[in-house]
Design an enzyme around this catalytic site. Sequence first.
Site, PDB file in Angstrom:
ATOM      1  N   HIS A   1       0.838  -1.208   0.000  1.00 27.89           N
ATOM      2  CA  HIS A   1       0.000   0.000   0.000  1.00 27.89           C
ATOM      3  C   HIS A   1       0.873   1.258   0.000  1.00 27.89           C
ATOM      4  O   HIS A   1       0.606   2.213  -0.730  1.00 27.89           O
ATOM      5  CB  HIS A   1      -0.884   0.062   1.254  1.00 27.89           C
ATOM      6  CG  HIS A   1      -1.894  -1.035   1.382  1.00 27.89           C
ATOM      7  ND1 HIS A   1      -2.008  -1.808   2.515  1.00 27.89           N
ATOM      8  CD2 HIS A   1      -2.847  -1.484   0.536  1.00 27.89           C
ATOM      9  CE1 HIS A   1      -2.998  -2.675   2.367  1.00 27.89           C
ATOM     10  NE2 HIS A   1      -3.522  -2.510   1.171  1.00 27.89           N
TER      11      HIS A   1
ATOM     12  N   LYS B   1     -16.081  -7.289   5.316  1.00 25.26           N
ATOM     13  CA  LYS B   1     -14.941  -8.188   5.531  1.00 25.26           C
ATOM     14  C   LYS B   1     -14.621  -8.513   6.990  1.00 25.26           C
ATOM     15  O   LYS B   1     -13.797  -9.375   7.244  1.00 25.26           O
ATOM     16  CB  LYS B   1     -13.690  -7.543   4.935  1.00 25.26           C
ATOM     17  CG  LYS B   1     -13.582  -7.706   3.433  1.00 25.26           C
ATOM     18  CD  LYS B   1     -12.271  -7.135   2.969  1.00 25.26           C
ATOM     19  CE  LYS B   1     -12.033  -7.358   1.491  1.00 25.26           C
ATOM     20  NZ  LYS B   1     -10.814  -6.661   1.038  1.00 25.26           N
TER      21      LYS B   1
ATOM     22  N   ARG C   1      -1.763  -6.081  -8.277  1.00 25.85           N
ATOM     23  CA  ARG C   1      -0.635  -6.965  -7.978  1.00 25.85           C
ATOM     24  C   ARG C   1      -0.502  -8.007  -9.065  1.00 25.85           C
ATOM     25  O   ARG C   1       0.283  -7.882  -9.974  1.00 25.85           O
ATOM     26  CB  ARG C   1      -0.848  -7.640  -6.614  1.00 25.85           C
ATOM     27  CG  ARG C   1      -0.717  -6.684  -5.462  1.00 25.85           C
ATOM     28  CD  ARG C   1      -1.315  -7.220  -4.204  1.00 25.85           C
ATOM     29  NE  ARG C   1      -2.768  -7.229  -4.286  1.00 25.85           N
ATOM     30  CZ  ARG C   1      -3.571  -7.449  -3.284  1.00 25.85           C
ATOM     31  NH1 ARG C   1      -3.076  -7.743  -2.114  1.00 25.85           N
ATOM     32  NH2 ARG C   1      -4.873  -7.411  -3.437  1.00 25.85           N
TER      33      ARG C   1
ATOM     34  N   SER D   1      -2.732  -7.967   2.874  1.00 25.86           N
ATOM     35  CA  SER D   1      -3.015  -7.828   4.302  1.00 25.86           C
ATOM     36  C   SER D   1      -3.551  -9.145   4.860  1.00 25.86           C
ATOM     37  O   SER D   1      -3.233  -9.542   5.975  1.00 25.86           O
ATOM     38  CB  SER D   1      -4.048  -6.727   4.542  1.00 25.86           C
ATOM     39  OG  SER D   1      -3.597  -5.506   4.043  1.00 25.86           O
TER      40      SER D   1
HETATM   41  P1  ADP Z   1      -9.774  -3.627  -0.610  1.00 25.71           P
HETATM   42  O1  ADP Z   1     -10.625  -4.242   0.457  1.00 25.71           O
HETATM   43  O2  ADP Z   1     -10.364  -2.398  -1.209  1.00 25.71           O
HETATM   44  O3  ADP Z   1      -9.252  -4.579  -1.644  1.00 25.71           O
HETATM   45  P2  ADP Z   1      -7.108  -3.455   0.412  1.00 25.71           P
HETATM   46  O4  ADP Z   1      -6.633  -2.750   1.615  1.00 25.71           O
HETATM   47  O5  ADP Z   1      -6.952  -4.932   0.399  1.00 25.71           O
HETATM   48  O6  ADP Z   1      -8.595  -3.038   0.237  1.00 25.71           O
HETATM   49  O7  ADP Z   1      -6.428  -2.840  -0.854  1.00 25.71           O
HETATM   50  C1  ADP Z   1      -6.586  -1.509  -1.240  1.00 25.71           C
HETATM   51  C2  ADP Z   1      -5.961  -1.328  -2.615  1.00 25.71           C
HETATM   52  O8  ADP Z   1      -4.564  -1.561  -2.528  1.00 25.71           O
HETATM   53  C3  ADP Z   1      -6.485  -2.309  -3.669  1.00 25.71           C
HETATM   54  O9  ADP Z   1      -6.498  -1.651  -4.917  1.00 25.71           O
HETATM   55  C4  ADP Z   1      -5.439  -3.399  -3.666  1.00 25.71           C
HETATM   56  O10 ADP Z   1      -5.388  -4.059  -4.912  1.00 25.71           O
HETATM   57  C5  ADP Z   1      -4.188  -2.584  -3.414  1.00 25.71           C
HETATM   58  N1  ADP Z   1      -3.118  -3.385  -2.819  1.00 25.71           N
HETATM   59  C6  ADP Z   1      -3.163  -4.185  -1.742  1.00 25.71           C
HETATM   60  N2  ADP Z   1      -1.966  -4.759  -1.502  1.00 25.71           N
HETATM   61  C7  ADP Z   1      -1.132  -4.309  -2.472  1.00 25.71           C
HETATM   62  C8  ADP Z   1       0.226  -4.566  -2.815  1.00 25.71           C
HETATM   63  N3  ADP Z   1       0.990  -5.426  -2.133  1.00 25.71           N
HETATM   64  N4  ADP Z   1       0.734  -3.922  -3.878  1.00 25.71           N
HETATM   65  C9  ADP Z   1      -0.039  -3.090  -4.602  1.00 25.71           C
HETATM   66  N5  ADP Z   1      -1.320  -2.816  -4.363  1.00 25.71           N
HETATM   67  C10 ADP Z   1      -1.870  -3.418  -3.307  1.00 25.71           C
END
Ligand code: ADP
Length: 160
Positions: A18, A42, A91, A129
Amino acid sequence: MTRKAIYPGTFDPVTYGHLDIIERASALYDKVLVAVATGVGKKPLFTAGERVKMLKEETGAFGNVEVEEFNELVVDYAGRKSAKVIIRGLRMISDFEYEFQMALTNRKLNSKIETVFMMPKESYSYLSSRLIKEVAGLDADISAFVPKNVENKLKEKFEK
Ligand code: ADP
């Protein structure tokens, strides 16, 4: 004109993946608003307040990044904040289908707001995460995946 982008997500908790996306977005836009979703189905490990606090600690050094909670349609939130861009991280190809659906749905809901995808550094492209919480619960070394502060918060959660 101020070019403003929002970066919405659950951030449960924030990872180096992130933060990589936030850094890239902060270099491209005048203002980046990291928007922490509170009303997700979630069932997050961290409260919205905890997630916001961790993000604020890690993004404080960027002069143009703000963090806050939101609980409404992403396009409504973006419109209310006068942001024309939604940032999402991509990703693996496995992210694509869901992100594609969401981007096109959001465009249908508000055609004035554009979704922009960014790719993180390769070494973060498998980080999630969800997986970090799983391995942290089993006492793994997660120092390569999350900042020290977040690592400590995860330890506290699992000690309870
Ligand atoms: P959501 O519940 O909206 O998917 P996340 O916190 O899991 O929330 O992710 C928020 C955004 O960050 C999403 O677009 C996700 O694809 C991106 N994201 C999560 N982890 C990574 C990572 N390791 N590298 C790049 N983008 C990421």
